[in-house]
Design a protein around this motif. Structure first.
Motif, PDB file in Angstrom:
ATOM      1  N   ARG A  91      66.170  70.130  34.976  1.00 45.24           N
ATOM      2  CA  ARG A  91      65.023  69.254  34.734  1.00 45.24           C
ATOM      3  C   ARG A  91      63.817  70.061  34.259  1.00 45.24           C
ATOM      4  O   ARG A  91      63.525  71.121  34.773  1.00 45.24           O
ATOM      5  N   GLY A  92      63.145  69.497  33.255  1.00 50.64           N
ATOM      6  CA  GLY A  92      61.892  70.064  32.776  1.00 50.64           C
ATOM      7  C   GLY A  92      62.063  71.127  31.709  1.00 50.64           C
ATOM      8  O   GLY A  92      63.172  71.483  31.314  1.00 50.64           O
ATOM      9  N   ARG A  93      60.924  71.614  31.255  1.00 51.07           N
ATOM     10  CA  ARG A  93      60.896  72.685  30.250  1.00 51.07           C
ATOM     11  C   ARG A  93      60.652  73.989  30.981  1.00 51.07           C
ATOM     12  O   ARG A  93      59.570  74.209  31.505  1.00 51.07           O
ATOM     13  N   HIS A  94      61.654  74.836  31.013  1.00 48.11           N
ATOM     14  CA  HIS A  94      61.544  76.049  31.821  1.00 48.11           C
ATOM     15  C   HIS A  94      61.808  77.302  30.999  1.00 48.11           C
ATOM     16  O   HIS A  94      62.926  77.542  30.576  1.00 48.11           O
ATOM     17  N   SER A  95      60.786  78.076  30.815  1.00 49.81           N
ATOM     18  CA  SER A  95      60.990  79.363  30.155  1.00 49.81           C
ATOM     19  C   SER A  95      61.768  80.299  31.066  1.00 49.81           C
ATOM     20  O   SER A  95      62.408  81.237  30.601  1.00 49.81           O
ATOM     21  N   ASP A  96      61.747  80.055  32.399  1.00 46.26           N
ATOM     22  CA  ASP A  96      62.528  80.867  33.327  1.00 46.26           C
ATOM     23  C   ASP A  96      64.022  80.759  33.051  1.00 46.26           C
ATOM     24  O   ASP A  96      64.781  81.664  33.369  1.00 46.26           O
ATOM     25  N   ALA A  97      64.437  79.663  32.444  1.00 41.29           N
ATOM     26  CA  ALA A  97      65.853  79.487  32.129  1.00 41.29           C
ATOM     27  C   ALA A  97      66.317  80.494  31.095  1.00 41.29           C
ATOM     28  O   ALA A  97      67.503  80.788  31.003  1.00 41.29           O
ATOM     29  N   VAL A  98      65.388  81.055  30.324  1.00 39.13           N
ATOM     30  CA  VAL A  98      65.741  82.075  29.337  1.00 39.13           C
ATOM     31  C   VAL A  98      66.424  83.244  30.024  1.00 39.13           C
ATOM     32  O   VAL A  98      67.424  83.774  29.535  1.00 39.13           O
ATOM     33  N   ALA A  99      65.914  83.653  31.177  1.00 41.03           N
ATOM     34  CA  ALA A  99      66.519  84.769  31.907  1.00 41.03           C
ATOM     35  C   ALA A  99      67.943  84.443  32.326  1.00 41.03           C
ATOM     36  O   ALA A  99      68.847  85.261  32.168  1.00 41.03           O
ATOM     37  N   ALA A 100      68.145  83.242  32.840  1.00 38.46           N
ATOM     38  CA  ALA A 100      69.489  82.831  33.264  1.00 38.46           C
ATOM     39  C   ALA A 100      70.443  82.791  32.079  1.00 38.46           C
ATOM     40  O   ALA A 100      71.598  83.181  32.182  1.00 38.46           O
ATOM     41  N   ALA A 101      69.958  82.321  30.940  1.00 31.93           N
ATOM     42  CA  ALA A 101      70.800  82.203  29.745  1.00 31.93           C
ATOM     43  C   ALA A 101      71.104  83.558  29.141  1.00 31.93           C
ATOM     44  O   ALA A 101      72.243  83.852  28.778  1.00 31.93           O
ATOM     45  N   SER A 102      70.098  84.396  29.012  1.00 33.47           N
ATOM     46  CA  SER A 102      70.281  85.663  28.313  1.00 33.47           C
ATOM     47  C   SER A 102      71.182  86.629  29.067  1.00 33.47           C
ATOM     48  O   SER A 102      71.852  87.453  28.455  1.00 33.47           O
ATOM     49  N   GLU A 103      71.227  86.525  30.381  1.00 34.10           N
ATOM     50  CA  GLU A 103      72.069  87.424  31.167  1.00 34.10           C
ATOM     51  C   GLU A 103      73.544  87.276  30.836  1.00 34.10           C
ATOM     52  O   GLU A 103      74.298  88.235  30.960  1.00 34.10           O
ATOM     53  N   VAL A 104      73.965  86.103  30.438  1.00 35.09           N
ATOM     54  CA  VAL A 104      75.389  85.867  30.164  1.00 35.09           C
ATOM     55  C   VAL A 104      75.648  85.435  28.729  1.00 35.09           C
ATOM     56  O   VAL A 104      76.743  85.018  28.396  1.00 35.09           O
ATOM     57  N   GLY A 105      74.635  85.497  27.883  1.00 35.50           N
ATOM     58  CA  GLY A 105      74.815  85.196  26.467  1.00 35.50           C
ATOM     59  C   GLY A 105      74.879  83.729  26.118  1.00 35.50           C
ATOM     60  O   GLY A 105      75.515  83.357  25.138  1.00 35.50           O
ATOM     61  N   LEU A 106      74.231  82.870  26.900  1.00 38.36           N
ATOM     62  CA  LEU A 106      74.217  81.441  26.593  1.00 38.36           C
ATOM     63  C   LEU A 106      73.087  81.114  25.619  1.00 38.36           C
ATOM     64  O   LEU A 106      72.067  81.788  25.589  1.00 38.36           O
ATOM     65  N   GLU A 107      73.287  80.043  24.869  1.00 40.24           N
ATOM     66  CA  GLU A 107      72.243  79.497  24.003  1.00 40.24           C
ATOM     67  C   GLU A 107      71.353  78.605  24.858  1.00 40.24           C
ATOM     68  O   GLU A 107      71.755  78.175  25.938  1.00 40.24           O
ATOM     69  N   MET A 108      70.160  78.288  24.368  1.00 39.89           N
ATOM     70  CA  MET A 108      69.258  77.449  25.135  1.00 39.89           C
ATOM     71  C   MET A 108      68.463  76.541  24.222  1.00 39.89           C
ATOM     72  O   MET A 108      68.060  76.947  23.131  1.00 39.89           O
ATOM     73  N   ALA A 109      68.249  75.307  24.652  1.00 37.73           N
ATOM     74  CA  ALA A 109      67.389  74.361  23.940  1.00 37.73           C
ATOM     75  C   ALA A 109      66.467  73.709  24.967  1.00 37.73           C
ATOM     76  O   ALA A 109      66.881  73.433  26.094  1.00 37.73           O
ATOM     77  N   VAL A 110      65.227  73.490  24.564  1.00 32.36           N
ATOM     78  CA  VAL A 110      64.238  72.887  25.456  1.00 32.36           C
ATOM     79  C   VAL A 110      63.693  71.638  24.787  1.00 32.36           C
ATOM     80  O   VAL A 110      63.330  71.654  23.612  1.00 32.36           O
ATOM     81  N   ASP A 111      63.674  70.537  25.534  1.00 33.17           N
ATOM     82  CA  ASP A 111      63.013  69.331  25.039  1.00 33.17           C
ATOM     83  C   ASP A 111      62.012  68.885  26.107  1.00 33.17           C
ATOM     84  O   ASP A 111      61.904  69.538  27.141  1.00 33.17           O
ATOM     85  N   PRO A 112      61.267  67.823  25.899  1.00 32.04           N
ATOM     86  CA  PRO A 112      60.228  67.448  26.862  1.00 32.04           C
ATOM     87  C   PRO A 112      60.734  67.120  28.267  1.00 32.04           C
ATOM     88  O   PRO A 112      59.985  67.206  29.227  1.00 32.04           O
TER      89      PRO A 112
END
Length: 68
Positions: free
Chosen positions: A11-32
């Protein structure tokens, strides 16, 4: 064992999710409304690692999907 594609929504727009994604090579998209992480993970342990990381960051998990 072949890598499996997963999609994790929080839920929400989280720049913190970048850390979770980048550690394992996942892509990320953020919407409102939510942040979506997606990509291939080598095994279930990697998926559990992503979920644990989102919990540690205080992100509210909305959905996990295994993709074809």
């Amino acid at each position: 064992m072949a890598a499996v594609r997963y999609e994790v929504r929080v839920r929400g727009r989280h720049s913190d999710a970048v850390a979770a994604a980048s550690e394992v090579g996942l892509e990320m998209a953020v919407d409102p409304v939510r942040t979506v992480l997606w990509g291939r993970l080598p095994d279930q342990a990697a998926l559990l690692g992503v979920l644990a990381r989102t919990r540690l960051l205080g992100l509210e998990l909305l959905e996990v999907r295994r993709r074809p």
